[in-house]
Design a protein around this motif. Structure first.
Motif, PDB file in Angstrom:
ATOM      1  N   LEU A  86      41.954  38.963  36.956  1.00 15.41           N
ATOM      2  CA  LEU A  86      41.875  38.399  38.294  1.00 15.41           C
ATOM      3  C   LEU A  86      40.680  37.468  38.378  1.00 15.41           C
ATOM      4  O   LEU A  86      39.623  37.753  37.794  1.00 15.41           O
ATOM      5  CB  LEU A  86      41.751  39.512  39.333  1.00 15.41           C
ATOM      6  CG  LEU A  86      42.915  40.509  39.401  1.00 15.41           C
ATOM      7  CD1 LEU A  86      42.620  41.585  40.439  1.00 15.41           C
ATOM      8  CD2 LEU A  86      44.222  39.805  39.710  1.00 15.41           C
ATOM      9  N   CYS A 145      43.720  45.189  39.241  1.00  5.01           N
ATOM     10  CA  CYS A 145      42.616  45.349  40.191  1.00  5.01           C
ATOM     11  C   CYS A 145      41.900  46.679  39.965  1.00  5.01           C
ATOM     12  O   CYS A 145      40.671  46.749  40.043  1.00  5.01           O
ATOM     13  CB  CYS A 145      43.143  45.258  41.616  1.00  5.01           C
ATOM     14  SG  CYS A 145      41.876  45.388  42.893  1.00  5.01           S
ATOM     15  N   GLN A 163      41.856  43.593  46.268  1.00  4.57           N
ATOM     16  CA  GLN A 163      41.192  44.807  46.737  1.00  4.57           C
ATOM     17  C   GLN A 163      41.476  45.073  48.214  1.00  4.57           C
ATOM     18  O   GLN A 163      41.538  46.233  48.645  1.00  4.57           O
ATOM     19  CB  GLN A 163      39.676  44.698  46.520  1.00  4.57           C
ATOM     20  CG  GLN A 163      39.242  44.864  45.074  1.00  4.57           C
ATOM     21  CD  GLN A 163      37.773  44.561  44.867  1.00  4.57           C
ATOM     22  OE1 GLN A 163      37.165  43.799  45.632  1.00  4.57           O
ATOM     23  NE2 GLN A 163      37.178  45.151  43.841  1.00  4.57           N
ATOM     24  N   LEU A 196      40.018  38.925  42.844  1.00  4.21           N
ATOM     25  CA  LEU A 196      39.692  40.354  42.884  1.00  4.21           C
ATOM     26  C   LEU A 196      39.523  40.838  44.318  1.00  4.21           C
ATOM     27  O   LEU A 196      40.077  41.876  44.712  1.00  4.21           O
ATOM     28  CB  LEU A 196      38.426  40.617  42.072  1.00  4.21           C
ATOM     29  CG  LEU A 196      37.986  42.082  41.980  1.00  4.21           C
ATOM     30  CD1 LEU A 196      39.048  42.944  41.312  1.00  4.21           C
ATOM     31  CD2 LEU A 196      36.654  42.191  41.222  1.00  4.21           C
ATOM     32  N   HIS A 245      47.880  44.338  41.136  1.00  2.69           N
ATOM     33  CA  HIS A 245      47.291  45.534  41.731  1.00  2.69           C
ATOM     34  C   HIS A 245      46.865  46.527  40.651  1.00  2.69           C
ATOM     35  O   HIS A 245      45.824  47.180  40.786  1.00  2.69           O
ATOM     36  CB  HIS A 245      48.281  46.177  42.708  1.00  2.69           C
ATOM     37  CG  HIS A 245      48.297  45.518  44.049  1.00  2.69           C
ATOM     38  ND1 HIS A 245      47.556  45.970  45.122  1.00  2.69           N
ATOM     39  CD2 HIS A 245      48.945  44.408  44.493  1.00  2.69           C
ATOM     40  CE1 HIS A 245      47.763  45.185  46.169  1.00  2.69           C
ATOM     41  NE2 HIS A 245      48.606  44.218  45.811  1.00  2.69           N
ATOM     42  N   THR A 277      38.055  46.483  38.918  1.00  2.50           N
ATOM     43  CA  THR A 277      37.076  47.003  39.871  1.00  2.50           C
ATOM     44  C   THR A 277      36.084  47.915  39.165  1.00  2.50           C
ATOM     45  O   THR A 277      34.886  47.942  39.490  1.00  2.50           O
ATOM     46  CB  THR A 277      37.781  47.756  41.010  1.00  2.50           C
ATOM     47  OG1 THR A 277      38.604  46.825  41.741  1.00  2.50           O
ATOM     48  CG2 THR A 277      36.788  48.390  41.971  1.00  2.50           C
TER      49      THR A 277
END
Length: 208
Positions: free
Chosen positions: A152, A124, A162, A158, A121, A128
């Motif tokens: 990821l 991520c 998300q 990913l 996380h 992102t």
């Protein structure tokens, strides 16, 4: 000649990312410095984290990212977690120096070298913002892999993370694409000619 790629996968290991990503160059001495700064926590079986920041150079295929700065944020840790505090101080350093957030590094003092369900996380958030972002895990007690450079999988890992609202340690289902949740990086290269700075925000008043 090109510098060696990090994280060469042994037989049966997670796949490595490859095409479509800009190269990221990383100094081995930066990781050595990070482990020195983390040493007291590591001896106490407490995780330590750092932020990897750098610049984008000119070149083919959109240029190459170079990690130039290790930022040690205010933080609090346990044997299996680490949490960044006062993130605005990290943003201030990056903004003042014109740096991209290229990823993060943390220790697993007594565990194997992998990304936990909490770690994915954290990754991520970085990935992102920037697809090339990386997660480095330093696990001094893992005889098979003391250092791993991960990301990821895309799009499978990913997108799954998300869409995941769970917090703390928790299982993740298989990805919709059949990919592993995360993989070893194939776009990150060890460059022995690089210089780097270390900004230890923990030493400032009120640091953790």
């Amino acid at each position: 000649p090109a510098p060696p790629a990090l994280g060469a996968a042994p037989p049966g290991a997670a796949p490595r990312s490859r095409g479509g990503l800009r190269e990221v160059h990383l100094s081995a001495s930066l990781l050595d410095d990070f482990l020195r700064y983390a040493a007291s926590n590591t001896r106490a079986n407490v995780e330590t984290c750092g932020i990897l920041a750098g610049v984008l150079g000119d070149g083919a295929a959109g240029g190459t990212f170079t990690i130039t700065t290790l930022i040690l944020p205010h933080q609090t840790g346990t044997s299996d977690t680490v949490t960044t505090l006062a993130e605005e101080d990290v943003f201030a350093v990056q903004d003042a120096r014109g740096l991209y957030p290229l990823g993060w590094v943390h220790t697993h003092p007594s565990q194997a070298c992998f990304l936990s369900s909490v770690d994915v996380h954290t990754q991520c958030g970085y990935q992102t913002m920037l697809d090339e972002a990386l997660a480095v895990v330093c696990a001094p007690r893992d005889a098979g892999r003391r250092c791993g450079v991960f990301r990821l999988s895309t799009p499978g890992g990913l997108k799954l993370v998300q869409r995941c609202d769970a917090r703390g340690f928790h299982p993740h289902p298989p990805t919709a694409t059949g990919q592993a949740l995360y993989e070893l990086c194939g776009h990150v290269y060890l460059n022995g000619r690089l210089r780097h700075d270390v900004v230890d925000l923990r030493r400032q008043e009120g640091g953790g």
